[in-house]
Design a protein around this motif. Structure first.
Motif, PDB file in Angstrom:
ATOM      1  N   LEU A   1     -41.456 -12.437  -1.460  1.00  0.00           N
ATOM      2  CA  LEU A   1     -40.417 -11.743  -0.698  1.00  0.00           C
ATOM      3  C   LEU A   1     -39.954 -10.484  -1.436  1.00  0.00           C
ATOM      4  O   LEU A   1     -39.730  -9.433  -0.830  1.00  0.00           O
TER       5      LEU A   1
ATOM      6  N   LEU B   1     -45.602 -17.312  -1.533  1.00  0.00           N
ATOM      7  CA  LEU B   1     -46.385 -18.222  -0.701  1.00  0.00           C
ATOM      8  C   LEU B   1     -47.709 -17.549  -0.324  1.00  0.00           C
ATOM      9  O   LEU B   1     -47.783 -16.321  -0.257  1.00  0.00           O
ATOM     10  N   PRO B   2     -48.734 -18.367  -0.059  1.00  0.00           N
ATOM     11  CA  PRO B   2     -50.024 -17.796   0.333  1.00  0.00           C
ATOM     12  C   PRO B   2     -50.100 -17.495   1.824  1.00  0.00           C
ATOM     13  O   PRO B   2     -49.400 -18.123   2.627  1.00  0.00           O
ATOM     14  N   ASP B   3     -50.951 -16.540   2.175  1.00  0.00           N
ATOM     15  CA  ASP B   3     -51.307 -16.365   3.589  1.00  0.00           C
ATOM     16  C   ASP B   3     -52.525 -17.252   3.874  1.00  0.00           C
ATOM     17  O   ASP B   3     -52.952 -18.034   3.005  1.00  0.00           O
ATOM     18  N   LEU B   4     -53.077 -17.147   5.075  1.00  0.00           N
ATOM     19  CA  LEU B   4     -54.201 -18.013   5.453  1.00  0.00           C
ATOM     20  C   LEU B   4     -55.408 -17.817   4.536  1.00  0.00           C
ATOM     21  O   LEU B   4     -56.186 -18.739   4.326  1.00  0.00           O
TER      22      LEU B   4
ATOM     23  N   VAL C   1     -42.971 -17.524   8.280  1.00  0.00           N
ATOM     24  CA  VAL C   1     -43.346 -18.621   7.384  1.00  0.00           C
ATOM     25  C   VAL C   1     -43.609 -19.877   8.209  1.00  0.00           C
ATOM     26  O   VAL C   1     -42.721 -20.345   8.930  1.00  0.00           O
TER      27      VAL C   1
ATOM     28  N   GLN D   1     -35.932 -20.614  12.748  1.00  0.00           N
ATOM     29  CA  GLN D   1     -34.678 -20.082  12.231  1.00  0.00           C
ATOM     30  C   GLN D   1     -35.003 -18.826  11.427  1.00  0.00           C
ATOM     31  O   GLN D   1     -36.063 -18.753  10.800  1.00  0.00           O
TER      32      GLN D   1
ATOM     33  N   THR E   1     -39.017 -18.631  10.448  1.00  0.00           N
ATOM     34  CA  THR E   1     -39.857 -19.815  10.273  1.00  0.00           C
ATOM     35  C   THR E   1     -40.396 -20.280  11.617  1.00  0.00           C
ATOM     36  O   THR E   1     -39.815 -20.008  12.665  1.00  0.00           O
ATOM     37  N   TRP E   2     -41.513 -20.994  11.542  1.00  0.00           N
ATOM     38  CA  TRP E   2     -42.091 -21.612  12.740  1.00  0.00           C
ATOM     39  C   TRP E   2     -42.946 -22.775  12.269  1.00  0.00           C
ATOM     40  O   TRP E   2     -43.068 -23.022  11.069  1.00  0.00           O
TER      41      TRP E   2
ATOM     42  N   VAL F   1     -36.923 -25.114  13.300  1.00  0.00           N
ATOM     43  CA  VAL F   1     -37.690 -23.903  13.549  1.00  0.00           C
ATOM     44  C   VAL F   1     -37.547 -23.551  15.028  1.00  0.00           C
ATOM     45  O   VAL F   1     -37.459 -24.464  15.854  1.00  0.00           O
TER      46      VAL F   1
ATOM     47  N   PHE G   1     -39.355 -16.140  -3.108  1.00  0.00           N
ATOM     48  CA  PHE G   1     -40.380 -17.180  -3.050  1.00  0.00           C
ATOM     49  C   PHE G   1     -41.730 -16.496  -2.991  1.00  0.00           C
ATOM     50  O   PHE G   1     -41.824 -15.326  -2.619  1.00  0.00           O
TER      51      PHE G   1
ATOM     52  N   HIS H   1     -48.033 -13.806  -1.622  1.00  0.00           N
ATOM     53  CA  HIS H   1     -47.085 -12.726  -1.338  1.00  0.00           C
ATOM     54  C   HIS H   1     -45.692 -13.201  -1.727  1.00  0.00           C
ATOM     55  O   HIS H   1     -45.348 -14.358  -1.499  1.00  0.00           O
TER      56      HIS H   1
ATOM     57  N   SER I   1     -47.837 -13.346   7.372  1.00  0.00           N
ATOM     58  CA  SER I   1     -47.829 -14.680   7.959  1.00  0.00           C
ATOM     59  C   SER I   1     -48.186 -15.664   6.845  1.00  0.00           C
ATOM     60  O   SER I   1     -49.337 -15.735   6.412  1.00  0.00           O
TER      61      SER I   1
END
Lengths: 129, 219
Positions: free
Chosen positions: A113, A103-106, B19, B61, A125-126, B59, A101, A111, B42
């Motif tokens: 994987l 995805l952007p950072d802030l 993520v 996970q 994940t969070w 989350v 995948f 970036h 991040s």
């Protein structure tokens, strides 16, 4: 213009009712090419129903459903999701190759994987919520 | 936590990729990330793409991936525990000091296992073991994902009223996904999707875990 969301990204395309669009746009969105024998990708061709191709236009929603994928749209048809079938998701993991995948950072920098090949990766994940 | 993990393994060929599943956009995650100012990657995932690809339902996970890009541990709870359920306002309980300590112990145990894996390869599952632990995907989940994605897209485009039925349908189709439910739910004053409906939902789990413990020694 209509917005189409797929695993490949977000696309803005012109349509003529429903998700009927040019063969070129259909290919850009789906990766499948319109040929006389149907919609084709690599060696595989899937025949289209007669009303799914009219005057060089393809009903991409009908084709996508024919492949067994979920299709969801707004009531006015201005935004569509061409989803991914459960079988496709399961097959992608079955070989244990971690699905890539990007995805952007802030800061908005992308970036992937796959850029981390050669390292062990703790993918976690969070959420703020 | 992840900064500590990253720092303590800085001499290894190792990367943390955190993520943020933030369907409302990157600004939701910004204060949290800026507070840590991480050196690890991040990333912001407004479409919950990673959860979709890996079949994650909550989350935090985590997935462990080896140098060749192979999954050696499919998604599992990353250091969180069910002790928080004692705080259910409906039962007026609260976490005891022992709960708090047990929670920290579990988290430390998990991250110790991560470090052992990075340094020695311990805890990596072989192919058959890993495949057995892969999440199952159903047509309902696939349709839920499509509804969820459209709902999130509509909400990010200031069309919240239109988004509602798609978000609700997504949760109905995939009730095991806390990600879908909580990302759709109202937030409390503290900014968390932990209002009365959240607690009702947690309570209805009964004996089932909210955070299933990982299949690692000590859990």
């Amino acid at each position: 213009m209509v917005t189409v969301l797929t695993d490949r990204g977000e696309h803005e395309v012109a349509t003529t009712g429903g998700l009927r669009l040019s063969a070129a746009d259909a290919e850009k969105i789906s990766g499948w090419t319109l040929k006389p024998e149907g919609m084709c990708r690599d060696e595989l061709c899937v025949p289209l129903a007669g009303d799914a191709r009219v005057g060089g236009q393809v009903d991409l929603a009908a084709f996508w459903s024919l492949l067994g994928n979920p299709v969801v749209a707004t009531a006015t048809g201005d935004a569509w999701v061409l989803g991914t079938a459960a079988e496709t998701r399961a097959n992608a993991l079955a070989g244990l190759q971690a699905p890539d995948f990007t995805l952007p950072d802030l800061a908005g920098v992308s970036h992937s994987l796959s850029e981390l090949r050669g390292k062990k990766v703790f993918l976690t994940t969070w959420a703020s919520w | 936590m992840w900064q500590d993990l990253s720092d303590s393994l800085k001499n290894e060929e190792f990367a943390v990729v955190a993520v943020a599943e933030e369907g409302k956009g990157p600004e939701q995650a910004r204060p949290w990330i800026e507070r840590v100012n991480p050196t690890y990657l991040s990333l912001i995932d407004v479409e919950h793409r990673v959860a979709s690809l890996y079949g994650m339902v909550n989350v935090p996970q985590s997935v462990w991936i080896d140098e060749e890009g192979h999954i050696v541990r499919p998604p599992e709870t990353a250091g969180a525990t069910d002790h928080f359920r004692r705080n259910d306002p409906g039962t007026e309980g609260a976490m005891t000091d022992a709960d708090l300590a047990a929670r920290v112990t579990a988290r430390d145990l998990y991250y110790t296992a991560v470090k052992e894996w990075v340094k020695t390869g311990k805890h990596a599952l072989d192919g058959d073991q890993a495949r057995q632990k892969l999440p199952k995907f159903t047509p309902q989940m696939a349709l839920a994902d499509a509804n969820f994605r459209l709902g999130l897209w509509l909400r990010r485009h200031d069309r919240s009223a239109e988004a509602e039925p798609f978000l609700a349908e997504a949760s109905r189709l995939h009730p095991d996904s806390w990600n879908i439910w909580r990302q759709s739910a109202e937030l409390n004053e503290a900014g968390f999707a932990a209002g009365p409906k959240f607690w009702d939902r947690v309570r209805s789990l009964g004996d089932k875990p909210y955070y299933p413990p990982p299949d690692l020694p000590g859990f």
